[in-house]
Design an enzyme around this catalytic site. Structure first.
Site, PDB file in Angstrom:
ATOM      1  N   HIS A  12     -15.180  86.843  33.511  1.00  0.00           N
ATOM      2  CA  HIS A  12     -16.094  85.807  33.009  1.00  0.00           C
ATOM      3  C   HIS A  12     -15.863  84.446  33.709  1.00  0.00           C
ATOM      4  O   HIS A  12     -15.892  83.402  33.091  1.00  0.00           O
ATOM      5  CB  HIS A  12     -16.026  85.695  31.483  1.00  0.00           C
ATOM      6  N   HIS A  59     -11.588  78.983  25.831  1.00  0.00           N
ATOM      7  CA  HIS A  59     -10.771  78.249  26.802  1.00  0.00           C
ATOM      8  C   HIS A  59     -10.626  76.808  26.351  1.00  0.00           C
ATOM      9  O   HIS A  59     -11.150  75.895  26.989  1.00  0.00           O
ATOM     10  CB  HIS A  59     -11.423  78.285  28.181  1.00  0.00           C
ATOM     11  N   HIS A 193      -5.617  86.694  38.226  1.00  0.00           N
ATOM     12  CA  HIS A 193      -5.771  85.292  38.573  1.00  0.00           C
ATOM     13  C   HIS A 193      -4.668  84.449  37.989  1.00  0.00           C
ATOM     14  O   HIS A 193      -4.141  84.737  36.933  1.00  0.00           O
ATOM     15  CB  HIS A 193      -7.142  84.727  38.229  1.00  0.00           C
ATOM     16  N   GLU A 240      -5.465  87.781  30.375  1.00  0.00           N
ATOM     17  CA  GLU A 240      -6.770  87.944  29.713  1.00  0.00           C
ATOM     18  C   GLU A 240      -7.197  89.409  29.654  1.00  0.00           C
ATOM     19  O   GLU A 240      -8.004  89.800  28.811  1.00  0.00           O
ATOM     20  CB  GLU A 240      -7.856  87.138  30.452  1.00  0.00           C
TER      21      GLU A 240
END
Lengths: 284, 124
Positions: A12, A59, A193, A240
């Site tokens: 996302h 977030h 990431h 995540e």
């Protein structure tokens, strides 16, 4: 009876939303990312659900450091698109499914998972980018959404196994709802990431692809992978990915049913700071 | 008995746990305030005066003024929160992440296009 027909998994990345909002999707850099979703957009049109149960992480948008729930289910009728610091994305507000959400909340809590019920929250790119990726530019989203936020920001975060078992509980909850509804469950976030510090930009193709293999063939084994492996191998924000296990736990085969069909699989590096992973599994 | 925290040893990485969260509470809450357009305007107009409205430490304020994100993280900042400073500055997430690596913007972007940082980076 409500039923789960399929699960969808996707990154996302906020820059993907920005690329769509700023009309950059045809640029060579972004074209490579969006090419992986062309099949999926047609598939969504052909397999339109009534409701999407969308697992994502907030977030630092709806939840500041004042309060960070581990698992939060949205029970509102509508959710506004958040201003994350550069103004809200120009996409439609999200319509909720409050009756089904309240039913799931009650059922899942009675199965011993402590959920936080949220009656008002703005949703950030974690939720809107997957909608944009799968639905394209839409005047309104073509289905209702139950937002399900998981804390992967402030440690300790929930384990892969807890996420997987929670997915199983969500399946039970949805299947015990009387109305005849086609429900999809989406797991979003990841893949490799790291957004912080001197190690920013870490990508581990091999680990990511093994994750996808195991998510398809050995999800329960995959659920045993400890947090430290995600951090070490997929970067600090690679954690995540545990959210994908919630969607996977809700599929038929890990609840006594048949194996799912893999309808689509895609992996690409890079989008901004991250790898992009995407999978569609259909229940049989 | 102290809790096991193996994540203290990952190279170039600070895990945002409850301890960091306490240290960075006001720094991160300041970042959250930048989700309102009027606050972004006030911050841009006089950064120091806006920061002084928050009970942050002087070190935290200096780190924000210098846009030293590594220092902000050391002082309890979390990247998802700090991103709102970058958004206020009109920076992309890639520019923010790259700023912490000691690489130029182009070097970082090219590293990502070439497949990203080696996962073995910094390991003993």
């Amino acid at each position: 009876m409500a039923r789960i027909t399929a699960s969808v998994y996707t990154s996302h990345v906020p820059a993907i939303g920005a690329a769509m909002d700023l009309g950059k999707t045809a640029e060579p850099y972004w074209q490579k990312v969006f090419a992986g979703y062309e099949f999926s957009r047609q598939w969504m049109k052909d397999n339109k659900p009534d409701v999407v149960f969308l697992v994502f992480n907030d977030h630092a948008t709806a939840f500041s450091l004042e309060m960070i729930p581990t698992f939060a289910i949205g029970t509102a009728a509508q959710y506004k698109v958040a201003d994350e610091g550069w103004g809200p994305r120009p996409v439609p507000d999200v319509q909720g499914a409050p009756d089904l959400a309240a039913h799931i909340a009650q059922s899942v809590i009675q199965q011993d998972f402590d959920l936080t019920l949220v009656n008002k929250m703005d949703v950030d790119h974690g939720l809107t980018v997957p909608l944009s990726l799968l639905c394209g530019d839409a005047k309104e989203w073509p289905f209702q959404v139950i937002p399900f936020a998981v804390n992967v920001v402030q440690y300790p975060v929930p384990s892969g196994m807890r996420c997987f078992r929670l997915g199983q509980a969500i399946r039970k909850a949805i299947e015990s709802y009387d109305e005849d509804l086609n429900v999809q469950i989406w797991g979003t976030g990841g893949m490799s990431h790291q957004l912080q510090g001197p190690r920013a930009g870490l990508i581990n193709r091999e680990w990511d692809n093994r994750f996808l293999d195991r998510l398809i063939d050995d999800p329960e084994g995959l659920a045993k992978v400890p947090h430290m492996e995600y951090v070490e191998e997929a970067g600090s924000e690679g954690i995540e990915l545990v959210m994908w296990l919630i969607a996977r736990g809700a599929m038929a085969d890990v609840n006594g049913g048949a194996k799912p069909t893999v309808r689509h699989r895609f992996y690409h590096v890079p989008a901004s700071n991250t790898a992009v992973g995407h999978l569609i599994l259909e229940n049989n | 008995m102290p809790l096991d925290k193996p994540y203290k040893n990952v190279p170039g990485t600070t895990i945002f746990d409850a301890e960091q969260s306490r240290m960075g509470y006001w720094l991160n809450q300041f970042c959250m305030s930048l989700m309102k357009a009027e606050n972004r305007e006030r911050f841009k107009k006089d950064e120091r005066a806006y920061l002084d409205e928050w009970p942050m430490t002087e070190d935290q304020k200096q780190a924000v003024l210098a846009r030293d994100l590594n220092r902000c993280i050391q002082l309890g900042g979390n990247i998802y929160f700090l991103a709102k400073i970058g958004a206020t500055d009109g920076k992309s997430f890639q520019q923010m992440a790259g700023s912490m690596t000691g690489m130029s913007e182009d070097e970082y972007r090219n590293m990502m296009i070439a497949g990203g940082r080696d996962p073995k980076w910094g390991r003993k």
